[in-house]
Design a protein around this motif. Structure first.
Motif, short mmCIF file in Angstrom:
data_model
loop_
_atom_site.label_atom_id
_atom_site.label_comp_id
_atom_site.label_asym_id
_atom_site.label_seq_id
_atom_site.Cartn_x
_atom_site.Cartn_y
_atom_site.Cartn_z
N PHE A 176 1.17 9.23 -5.93
CA PHE A 176 1.61 10.73 -5.26
C PHE A 176 2.68 11.25 -6.64
N ALA A 177 3.68 10.12 -6.99
CA ALA A 177 4.55 10.73 -8.10
C ALA A 177 4.01 11.26 -9.22
N PHE A 178 2.79 10.41 -9.70
CA PHE A 178 1.82 10.65 -11.01
C PHE A 178 1.26 11.92 -10.69
N ALA A 179 0.90 12.30 -9.72
CA ALA A 179 0.06 13.59 -9.25
C ALA A 179 1.05 14.82 -9.42
N MET A 180 2.18 14.71 -8.84
CA MET A 180 3.39 15.79 -8.79
C MET A 180 3.84 15.83 -10.05
N PHE A 181 3.97 14.71 -10.93
CA PHE A 181 4.47 14.98 -12.41
C PHE A 181 3.35 15.65 -13.30
N ASN A 218 0.75 -1.23 0.01
CA ASN A 218 -0.01 -0.13 0.07
C ASN A 218 0.92 1.08 -0.06
N PHE A 219 1.78 1.24 0.57
CA PHE A 219 2.79 2.50 0.61
C PHE A 219 3.38 2.56 -0.69
#
Length: 56
Positions: A33-38, A25-26
């Motif tokens: 989160f990484a996709f959203a930041m991108f 889950n982490f």
């Protein structure tokens, strides 16, 4: 469309073999989160290009 299906399959296979619930889950949360930041960075870049920001 084929590319999206391949990406979905890679994403599902990446997490299928991880046995620890917490670790699995982490990494799922971290991937989203990484996709959203991108997407945020991509939006900021397109906004700067659209408004004529000089990249000096």
């Amino acid at each position: 469309m084929n590319t999206l299906l391949h990406l979905k399959e890679i994403y599902l296979n990446a997490f299928r073999n991880i046995s620890n619930y917490l670790v699995r889950n982490f990494f799922k949360v971290f991937a989203w989160f990484a996709f959203a930041m991108f997407l945020i960075v991509l939006y900021a870049f397109v906004f700067r290009v659209y408004t004529g920001f000089p990249f000096d």
